[in-house]
Design a protein around this motif. Structure first.
Motif, PDB file in Angstrom:
ATOM      1  N   PRO A 110       0.614  -1.322   0.167  1.00  0.00           N
ATOM      2  CA  PRO A 110      -0.052  -0.048  -0.074  1.00  0.00           C
ATOM      3  C   PRO A 110       0.861   1.493   0.072  1.00  0.00           C
ATOM      4  CG  PRO A 110      -0.971  -1.542   1.542  1.00  0.00           C
ATOM      5  CD  PRO A 110       0.301  -2.137   1.025  1.00  0.00           C
ATOM      6  N   GLN A 111       1.878   1.282   0.824  1.00  0.00           N
ATOM      7  CA  GLN A 111       2.764   2.250   0.707  1.00  0.00           C
ATOM      8  C   GLN A 111       3.389   2.513  -0.700  1.00  0.00           C
ATOM      9  OE1 GLN A 111       6.625   2.802   3.106  1.00  0.00           O
ATOM     10  NE2 GLN A 111       5.266   4.120   4.322  1.00  0.00           N
ATOM     11  N   ARG A 112       3.677   1.631  -1.335  1.00  0.00           N
ATOM     12  CA  ARG A 112       4.269   1.939  -2.551  1.00  0.00           C
ATOM     13  C   ARG A 112       3.180   2.339  -3.870  1.00  0.00           C
ATOM     14  NH1 ARG A 112       6.095  -4.227  -1.325  1.00  0.00           N
ATOM     15  NH2 ARG A 112       7.920  -3.936   0.021  1.00  0.00           N
ATOM     16  N   VAL A 113       2.018   1.712  -3.302  1.00  0.00           N
ATOM     17  CA  VAL A 113       1.073   2.161  -4.326  1.00  0.00           C
ATOM     18  C   VAL A 113       0.576   3.805  -3.915  1.00  0.00           C
ATOM     19  CG1 VAL A 113      -1.557   2.088  -5.090  1.00  0.00           C
ATOM     20  CG2 VAL A 113      -0.204   0.159  -4.598  1.00  0.00           C
ATOM     21  N   GLY A 114       0.749   4.037  -2.723  1.00  0.00           N
ATOM     22  CA  GLY A 114       0.516   5.442  -2.377  1.00  0.00           C
ATOM     23  C   GLY A 114       1.564   6.317  -2.880  1.00  0.00           C
ATOM     24  N   LEU A 115       2.783   6.091  -3.092  1.00  0.00           N
ATOM     25  CA  LEU A 115       3.650   6.626  -3.545  1.00  0.00           C
ATOM     26  C   LEU A 115       3.635   7.086  -5.035  1.00  0.00           C
ATOM     27  CD1 LEU A 115       6.858   7.838  -3.351  1.00  0.00           C
ATOM     28  CD2 LEU A 115       7.631   5.929  -4.301  1.00  0.00           C
ATOM     29  N   VAL A 116       2.975   6.010  -5.845  1.00  0.00           N
ATOM     30  CA  VAL A 116       2.843   6.225  -7.182  1.00  0.00           C
ATOM     31  C   VAL A 116       1.557   7.179  -7.437  1.00  0.00           C
ATOM     32  CG1 VAL A 116       2.012   5.298  -9.222  1.00  0.00           C
ATOM     33  CG2 VAL A 116       3.770   4.062  -8.030  1.00  0.00           C
ATOM     34  N   HIS A 117       0.688   7.007  -6.417  1.00  0.00           N
ATOM     35  CA  HIS A 117      -0.480   7.880  -6.265  1.00  0.00           C
ATOM     36  C   HIS A 117      -0.327   9.394  -6.312  1.00  0.00           C
ATOM     37  CE1 HIS A 117      -4.586   9.335  -4.712  1.00  0.00           C
ATOM     38  NE2 HIS A 117      -3.825   9.625  -3.933  1.00  0.00           N
ATOM     39  N   GLY A 118       0.686   9.405  -5.322  1.00  0.00           N
ATOM     40  CA  GLY A 118       1.259  11.060  -5.123  1.00  0.00           C
ATOM     41  C   GLY A 118       2.192  11.380  -6.311  1.00  0.00           C
ATOM     42  N   MET A 119       2.820  10.632  -6.828  1.00  0.00           N
ATOM     43  CA  MET A 119       3.704  10.972  -8.125  1.00  0.00           C
ATOM     44  C   MET A 119       2.729  11.479  -9.160  1.00  0.00           C
ATOM     45  SD  MET A 119       6.804   8.274  -7.866  1.00  0.00           S
ATOM     46  CE  MET A 119       7.512   8.897  -9.405  1.00  0.00           C
ATOM     47  N   LEU A 120       1.603  10.654  -9.340  1.00  0.00           N
ATOM     48  CA  LEU A 120       0.640  11.168 -10.396  1.00  0.00           C
ATOM     49  C   LEU A 120       0.059  12.435 -10.062  1.00  0.00           C
ATOM     50  CD1 LEU A 120      -0.942   7.614 -11.313  1.00  0.00           C
ATOM     51  CD2 LEU A 120       0.568   9.072 -12.731  1.00  0.00           C
ATOM     52  N   ASN A 121      -0.267  12.550  -9.003  1.00  0.00           N
ATOM     53  CA  ASN A 121      -0.909  13.740  -8.486  1.00  0.00           C
ATOM     54  C   ASN A 121       0.169  15.156  -8.421  1.00  0.00           C
ATOM     55  OD1 ASN A 121      -3.601  12.963  -7.748  1.00  0.00           O
ATOM     56  ND2 ASN A 121      -2.912  12.516  -5.637  1.00  0.00           N
ATOM     57  N   SER A 122       1.371  14.767  -8.298  1.00  0.00           N
ATOM     58  CA  SER A 122       2.177  15.775  -8.632  1.00  0.00           C
ATOM     59  C   SER A 122       2.425  16.183 -10.125  1.00  0.00           C
ATOM     60  CB  SER A 122       3.437  15.277  -7.876  1.00  0.00           C
ATOM     61  OG  SER A 122       3.729  15.192  -6.504  1.00  0.00           O
ATOM     62  N   ALA A 123       2.455  15.139 -10.742  1.00  0.00           N
ATOM     63  CA  ALA A 123       2.365  15.413 -12.303  1.00  0.00           C
ATOM     64  C   ALA A 123       1.312  16.223 -12.843  1.00  0.00           C
ATOM     65  CB  ALA A 123       2.743  14.256 -13.066  1.00  0.00           C
ATOM     66  N   ALA A 124       0.212  15.969 -12.300  1.00  0.00           N
ATOM     67  CA  ALA A 124      -1.157  16.655 -12.729  1.00  0.00           C
ATOM     68  C   ALA A 124      -1.061  17.936 -12.087  1.00  0.00           C
ATOM     69  CB  ALA A 124      -2.403  15.908 -12.201  1.00  0.00           C
ATOM     70  N   THR A 125      -0.527  18.310 -10.857  1.00  0.00           N
ATOM     71  CA  THR A 125      -0.547  19.517 -10.462  1.00  0.00           C
ATOM     72  C   THR A 125       0.475  20.363 -11.348  1.00  0.00           C
ATOM     73  OG1 THR A 125      -0.791  18.749  -8.390  1.00  0.00           O
ATOM     74  CG2 THR A 125       0.256  20.842  -8.442  1.00  0.00           C
ATOM     75  N   VAL A 126       1.797  19.760 -11.635  1.00  0.00           N
ATOM     76  CA  VAL A 126       2.411  20.502 -12.615  1.00  0.00           C
ATOM     77  C   VAL A 126       1.849  21.062 -13.989  1.00  0.00           C
ATOM     78  CG1 VAL A 126       4.567  20.489 -13.654  1.00  0.00           C
ATOM     79  CG2 VAL A 126       4.776  19.629 -11.751  1.00  0.00           C
ATOM     80  N   LEU A 127       1.126  20.045 -14.355  1.00  0.00           N
ATOM     81  CA  LEU A 127       0.629  20.199 -15.680  1.00  0.00           C
ATOM     82  C   LEU A 127      -0.638  21.489 -15.464  1.00  0.00           C
ATOM     83  CD1 LEU A 127       0.092  16.615 -17.233  1.00  0.00           C
ATOM     84  CD2 LEU A 127       1.605  18.574 -18.097  1.00  0.00           C
ATOM     85  N   GLN A 128      -1.368  21.382 -14.475  1.00  0.00           N
ATOM     86  CA  GLN A 128      -2.479  22.367 -14.149  1.00  0.00           C
ATOM     87  C   GLN A 128      -1.666  23.672 -14.079  1.00  0.00           C
ATOM     88  OE1 GLN A 128      -5.573  21.938 -14.766  1.00  0.00           O
ATOM     89  NE2 GLN A 128      -5.838  19.632 -14.630  1.00  0.00           N
ATOM     90  N   THR A 129      -0.883  23.673 -13.277  1.00  0.00           N
ATOM     91  CA  THR A 129       0.100  25.205 -13.030  1.00  0.00           C
ATOM     92  C   THR A 129       0.310  25.632 -14.281  1.00  0.00           C
ATOM     93  OG1 THR A 129       0.861  24.023 -10.962  1.00  0.00           O
ATOM     94  CG2 THR A 129       1.929  26.037 -11.856  1.00  0.00           C
ATOM     95  N   ALA A 130       0.910  24.513 -15.419  1.00  0.00           N
ATOM     96  CA  ALA A 130       1.455  25.237 -16.745  1.00  0.00           C
ATOM     97  C   ALA A 130       0.194  25.680 -17.350  1.00  0.00           C
ATOM     98  CB  ALA A 130       2.181  24.225 -17.341  1.00  0.00           C
ATOM     99  N   SER A 131      -0.997  24.998 -17.046  1.00  0.00           N
ATOM    100  CA  SER A 131      -2.277  25.300 -17.809  1.00  0.00           C
ATOM    101  C   SER A 131      -2.546  26.848 -17.357  1.00  0.00           C
ATOM    102  CB  SER A 131      -3.374  24.465 -17.510  1.00  0.00           C
ATOM    103  OG  SER A 131      -4.691  24.703 -17.912  1.00  0.00           O
ATOM    104  N   TRP A 132      -2.574  27.012 -15.989  1.00  0.00           N
ATOM    105  CA  TRP A 132      -2.961  28.355 -15.528  1.00  0.00           C
ATOM    106  C   TRP A 132      -2.146  29.499 -16.279  1.00  0.00           C
ATOM    107  CZ3 TRP A 132      -1.021  32.259 -12.471  1.00  0.00           C
ATOM    108  CH2 TRP A 132      -1.784  33.104 -12.093  1.00  0.00           C
ATOM    109  N   VAL A 133      -0.814  29.017 -16.247  1.00  0.00           N
ATOM    110  CA  VAL A 133       0.182  30.224 -16.638  1.00  0.00           C
ATOM    111  C   VAL A 133      -0.241  30.364 -18.039  1.00  0.00           C
ATOM    112  CG1 VAL A 133       2.606  30.479 -17.132  1.00  0.00           C
ATOM    113  CG2 VAL A 133       1.969  29.701 -15.152  1.00  0.00           C
TER     114      VAL A 133
END
Length: 286
Positions: A110-133
């Motif tokens: 579960p901790q490994r899956v949670g890590l990937v979960h967080g990494m996907l969310n981080s990547a999504a946040t970067v893309l949304q930040t780029a979108s806002w800019v």
């Protein structure tokens, strides 16, 4: 398709190479969230419900509605869509903090899956930040594409989050399916209880922990509501609270209320009476 997704998740769960990242990261998060006030705030102890699932609706909802406006309102909805993207980015901060706090208390697959979960969310946040800019700079088309891809990653991450909750049982109440006995049940001799030393007993099939604290004998369900830890292996503090040995959740002996997270659900408490030097218990409010 579900079988293929299941194979991917099982592969992630078994990738021990990820532990080189999860171990140090979890240790850091646990250090930051060590203060009781911080842990309680991020866990949702004050809310009586895990905080992270509640907060995730905000960025997902904001970004989802931004994409709806992009697809249906065109230029007329450009300003509103940009504001929604920005609002979602603001909501990410507390959402990520609460998620990290919960994640640090998991182990293994579960901790490994949670890590990937967080990494996907981080990547999504970067893309949304780029979108806002991009939107702010007048490049609406680029902003729409970036938001769409980011929303797709958020969806994939949400699937992993659902797996953690509904398949692995992370964050659920581990006493939810107990069937407490409403009748007085003889469980132990009074002489078997030592001051502030938890004793595990069986009350008609339900594990219960007894604690003699001062002149009072208290009883709580022995399975920690947070992650199923054995409370009979925990410790009792001077304030009359029982601490789980796994993640440090603390429950008031007198009524099972949570005094320290990560637990958010009170521990089921039991009525106690002493008869002829025997300890009898029954489910409270039975």
């Amino acid at each position: 398709m579900p079988k293929q997704i299941e194979h991917v998740i099982r592969d992630i769960e078994g990738r021990t190479s990820l532990d080189a990242l999860t171990g140090p990261a979890a240790k850091l998060v646990n250090k930051v969230t060590q203060p009781t006030a911080v842990k309680n705030a991020l866990s949702g102890t004050w809310l009586g419900h895990a905080l992270h699932p509640v907060l995730t609706d905000v960025p997902i909802g904001a970004w989802g509605m931004a994409t709806v406006l992009d697809l249906t309102a065109g230029e007329r909805g450009a300003v509103a869509a940009r504001k929604l993207v920005g609002f979602g980015l603001l909501a990410v901060v507390p959402t990520a903090a609460s998620g990290a706090s919960d994640w640090a208390d998991t182990i293994g697959g579960p901790q490994r899956v949670g890590l990937v979960h967080g990494m996907l969310n981080s990547a999504a946040t970067v893309l949304q930040t780029a979108s806002w800019v991009a939107r702010l700079a007048g490049r609406r088309r680029a902003g729409v594409v970036l938001s769409g891809v980011g929303l797709g990653l958020t969806g994939a991450s949400a699937y992993l989050g659902g797996h953690l909750s509904y398949v692995n049982g992370i964050g659920v109440n581990h006493t939810a399916f107990e069937e407490p006995n409403g009748k007085w049940t003889d469980v132990a001799a009074l002489t078997a209880l030592e001051e502030d030393k938890p004793l595990r007993v069986d009350a008609a099939g339900v594990p219960v922990v007894l604690v003699r604290h001062g002149s009072t004998v208290n009883a709580l369900s022995a399975t920690c509501t947070h992650a199923g830890g054995p409370l009979d292996e925990g410790t009792v503090d001077a304030d009359g609270c029982l601490h789980c040995p796994w993640h440090g959740s603390a429950f008031r002996l007198s009524d099972g209320e949570v005094t320290r997270g990560p637990a958010t659900v009170p521990q089921p408490d039991w009525d106690v009476k002493i008869s002829q030097e025997r300890v009898l218990v029954r489910a409270a409010n039975a």
